[in-house]
Design an enzyme around this catalytic site. Structure first.
Site, PDB file in Angstrom:
ATOM      1  N   CYS A 115     106.550  76.665 -12.014  1.00 41.48           N
ATOM      2  CA  CYS A 115     105.606  76.538 -11.233  1.00 41.48           C
ATOM      3  C   CYS A 115     104.741  77.498 -11.242  1.00 41.48           C
ATOM      4  CB  CYS A 115     106.545  76.942 -10.229  1.00 41.48           C
ATOM      5  SG  CYS A 115     105.577  76.228  -8.538  1.00 41.48           S
ATOM      6  N   HIS A 146     100.722  82.080 -11.540  1.00 39.32           N
ATOM      7  CA  HIS A 146      99.546  83.418 -10.538  1.00 39.32           C
ATOM      8  C   HIS A 146     100.660  84.854 -11.465  1.00 39.32           C
ATOM      9  CE1 HIS A 146      98.204  79.341  -8.213  1.00 39.32           C
ATOM     10  NE2 HIS A 146      98.429  79.791  -7.443  1.00 39.32           N
ATOM     11  N   CYS A 194     112.194  74.907  -5.782  1.00 34.99           N
ATOM     12  CA  CYS A 194     110.907  75.675  -5.076  1.00 34.99           C
ATOM     13  C   CYS A 194     109.743  74.242  -4.969  1.00 34.99           C
ATOM     14  CB  CYS A 194     110.096  76.144  -5.782  1.00 34.99           C
ATOM     15  SG  CYS A 194     108.412  76.883  -5.220  1.00 34.99           S
ATOM     16  N   SER A 225     103.063  79.232  -9.423  1.00 34.01           N
ATOM     17  CA  SER A 225     103.317  80.318  -9.228  1.00 34.01           C
ATOM     18  C   SER A 225     103.555  81.670  -9.831  1.00 34.01           C
ATOM     19  CB  SER A 225     104.224  80.080  -8.437  1.00 34.01           C
ATOM     20  OG  SER A 225     104.153  79.946  -7.095  1.00 34.01           O
ATOM     21  N   HIS A 242     111.297  81.692 -10.921  1.00 34.66           N
ATOM     22  CA  HIS A 242     111.929  81.452  -9.415  1.00 34.66           C
ATOM     23  C   HIS A 242     112.225  79.772  -9.405  1.00 34.66           C
ATOM     24  CE1 HIS A 242     107.542  80.243  -9.632  1.00 34.66           C
ATOM     25  NE2 HIS A 242     108.291  79.261  -7.908  1.00 34.66           N
TER      26      HIS A 242
HETATM   27  N1  APR Z   1      90.207  69.713  -7.083  1.00 31.05           N
HETATM   28  C1  APR Z   1      91.171  68.974  -7.188  1.00 31.05           C
HETATM   29  N2  APR Z   1      92.296  69.133  -8.121  1.00 31.05           N
HETATM   30  C2  APR Z   1      92.239  69.636  -8.853  1.00 31.05           C
HETATM   31  C3  APR Z   1      91.346  71.148  -8.977  1.00 31.05           C
HETATM   32  C4  APR Z   1      89.725  70.547  -7.575  1.00 31.05           C
HETATM   33  N3  APR Z   1      88.869  71.524  -7.677  1.00 31.05           N
HETATM   34  N4  APR Z   1      91.882  71.678  -9.104  1.00 31.05           N
HETATM   35  C5  APR Z   1      92.831  71.643  -9.883  1.00 31.05           C
HETATM   36  N5  APR Z   1      93.416  70.737  -9.342  1.00 31.05           N
HETATM   37  C6  APR Z   1      94.443  70.207  -9.786  1.00 31.05           C
HETATM   38  C7  APR Z   1      95.357  70.361 -11.095  1.00 31.05           C
HETATM   39  O1  APR Z   1      94.993  68.544 -12.060  1.00 31.05           O
HETATM   40  C8  APR Z   1      96.544  69.854 -10.921  1.00 31.05           C
HETATM   41  O2  APR Z   1      97.376  68.680 -10.886  1.00 31.05           O
HETATM   42  O3  APR Z   1      95.764  70.677  -8.706  1.00 31.05           O
HETATM   43  C9  APR Z   1      97.178  70.539  -9.144  1.00 31.05           C
HETATM   44  C10 APR Z   1      98.085  72.042 -10.033  1.00 31.05           C
HETATM   45  O4  APR Z   1      99.248  71.291  -9.996  1.00 31.05           O
HETATM   46  P1  APR Z   1      99.962  72.646 -11.427  1.00 31.05           P
HETATM   47  O5  APR Z   1      99.305  73.278 -11.787  1.00 31.05           O
HETATM   48  O6  APR Z   1     101.077  71.569 -11.212  1.00 31.05           O
HETATM   49  O7  APR Z   1     100.488  74.132 -10.035  1.00 31.05           O
HETATM   50  P2  APR Z   1     101.663  73.427  -8.727  1.00 31.05           P
HETATM   51  O8  APR Z   1     103.284  74.167  -9.046  1.00 31.05           O
HETATM   52  O9  APR Z   1     101.679  72.114  -7.983  1.00 31.05           O
HETATM   53  O10 APR Z   1     101.266  74.924  -7.739  1.00 31.05           O
HETATM   54  C11 APR Z   1     100.479  74.876  -7.071  1.00 31.05           C
HETATM   55  O11 APR Z   1     101.414  75.216  -4.767  1.00 31.05           O
HETATM   56  O12 APR Z   1     102.966  76.573  -4.344  1.00 31.05           O
HETATM   57  C12 APR Z   1     101.568  76.506  -4.703  1.00 31.05           C
HETATM   58  O13 APR Z   1     101.413  78.919  -6.237  1.00 31.05           O
HETATM   59  C13 APR Z   1     101.852  77.533  -6.082  1.00 31.05           C
HETATM   60  O14 APR Z   1      99.124  77.908  -6.358  1.00 31.05           O
HETATM   61  C14 APR Z   1      99.947  76.885  -6.512  1.00 31.05           C
HETATM   62  C15 APR Z   1     100.015  76.187  -6.202  1.00 31.05           C
HETATM   63 ZN    ZN Z   2     106.674  77.504  -7.050  1.00 26.41          ZN
END
Ligand code: APR
Ligand code: ZN
Ligand code: ZN
Length: 365
Positions: free
Chosen positions: A38, A43, A166, A40, A59
């Protein structure tokens, strides 16, 4: 036993042999079958979620109960479990009002990286090794409070069950529990990653009419359509707010979800809304980030800006229910698991997530 440990911020995670103690009273030893990767977890590596190191990341996970400590009543050896990363204490103000997602005790323990008694269960050469949110699923075995071990039906493969721990809970819960999206509504989802895709399928489940997915990666946008998006916007190519207005008769959307964790996109979610609309922030921004919103719009447009943590879950009710929905053919899990890895490939799994190559990467044990 092997575990993926972060020793220093901004450094690769190392798969090493660690020692694990027997479960103490109220704790459960779990043999992990699968763990989802994930954002997070990333992060924590980036210190956007500053937790004590060394720490075992992960997690989102599922496995089989191996042993239980004294006084454990919720599970027994052999049970299949999904891990909840918010083990409620049952005693704080927020637990008393059944807002387990806001449990003060769980929040404090997550920051400490330890178990309820303040000590760690893992060690390496005599040094304490912490666990992410009392779980630490990037490990062959883990010990967790019994409130983190949610018993589930045995007819769902554990690698799919792991995902509800999650990403699915957070995304679907944001829609169903927090926003309470009404059938026929228009919904914008900014960020179509592992969690965002679940916001999209949650919106479809809730009967939204328009589901507008926003991402920077075309591959994510086509996945978004698989999960129920009716419109897509590549934010690299188009102005997001203008495009949403075009798709909603120049009104703006009724609901917007930010699923990235950046101040700019949180403001964008708010700005995509029509008057009286609701924006829900799912993404976790760094602790000192601030969002800029036009002050005059607050009274004059009467929008709601709120957030959701773990999809406002009541884990013992909601996690099994998500698996029931999967078995009923109403929730997609197979399509989420786009790639699986060995524990030793954990850094590659993080890189694939950053590069936008996967819906969800899964570590299989
Ligand atoms: N505009 C649009 N989409 C974006 C941008 C932006 N400026 N920046 C990043 N993205 C997209 C990425 O291309 C990706 O598909 O956001 C998505 C993020 O997805 P993941 O990296 O898979 O992250 P994810 O596990 O979904 O978590 C997203 O949710 O629970 C929280 O902590 C977690 O902050 C995190 C968020
Ligand atoms: Zn998570
Ligand atoms: Zn509590």
């Amino acid at each position: 036993m092997k575990a993926a440990v972060l020793f220093e911020y901004e450094q690769p995670v190392q798969t090493v042999d660690v020692e694990l103690m027997d479960p103490k009273p109220g704790e459960v030893l779990i043999k992990i079958a699968a763990a989802g990767v994930c954002h997070s977890d990333l992060h924590v590596i980036k210190a956007d979620l500053p937790l004590p190191v060394p720490i075992i990341l992960g997690h989102e996970g599922a496995g089989v109960v191996e042993a239980v400590g004294e006084g454990v009543t919720r599970v027994q050896p052999g049970d299949h479990v999904v891990l909840s990363w918010v083990p409620e204490c049952g005693e704080c103000y927020f637990c008393k009002i059944s807002r387990y997602d806001m449990c003060d005790t769980a929040a404090a323990l997550a920051i400490s990286g330890a178990q309820r008694d303040g000590t760690t269960r893992f060690s390496l050469n005599g040094e304490d090794v912490h666990q992410f949110s009392m779980t630490g699923t990037f490990a062959e075995y883990t010990t967790v409070p019994q409130e983190s071990a949610i018993p589930i039906r045995k007819d769902v493969p554990l690698e799919l069950a792991a995902l509800v721990g999650c990403g699915v809970m957070t995304g679907v819960g944001a829609v169903i529990n927090t926003a309470k999206v009404r059938p026929g509504s228009s919904v914008v989802v900014i960020g179509a990653g592992g969690v965002g895709l679940n916001v999209i399928q949650g919106a479809a489940l809730a009967g939204a009419e328009k589901i507008i997915a926003v991402d920077l990666v075309d591959g994510k946008l086509s996945l978004a359509r698989t999960f129920g998006a009716t419109h897509t916007i590549n934010a690299k190519e188009k102005d997001v707010v203008m495009s949403v207005l075009d798709y909603t008769d120049q009104l703006g959307a009724e609901y917007a979800f930010e699923v990235i964790g950046r101040p700019e996109t949180i403001a964008q979610a708010y700005n995509c809304l029509r008057k009286t609309g609701t924006a829900v922030v799912v993404g976790v921004a760094p602790p000192n980030a601030e969002v800029s919103i036009n002050a005059f719009s607050i009274p004059s447009q009467a929008k709601t800006l709120t957030g959701t943590w773990y999809g406002q879950a009541n884990p013992r009710v909601d996690l099994p229910r998500l698996l029931d929905l999967y078995k009923a053919g109403k929730l997609k899990l197979d399509e989420l698991m786009s790639k699986s890895y060995d524990l030793s490939q954990i850094n590659e799994a993080f890189q694939d997530m950053v590069d936008g190559k996967v819906a969800r990467g899964i570590i299989k044990f």
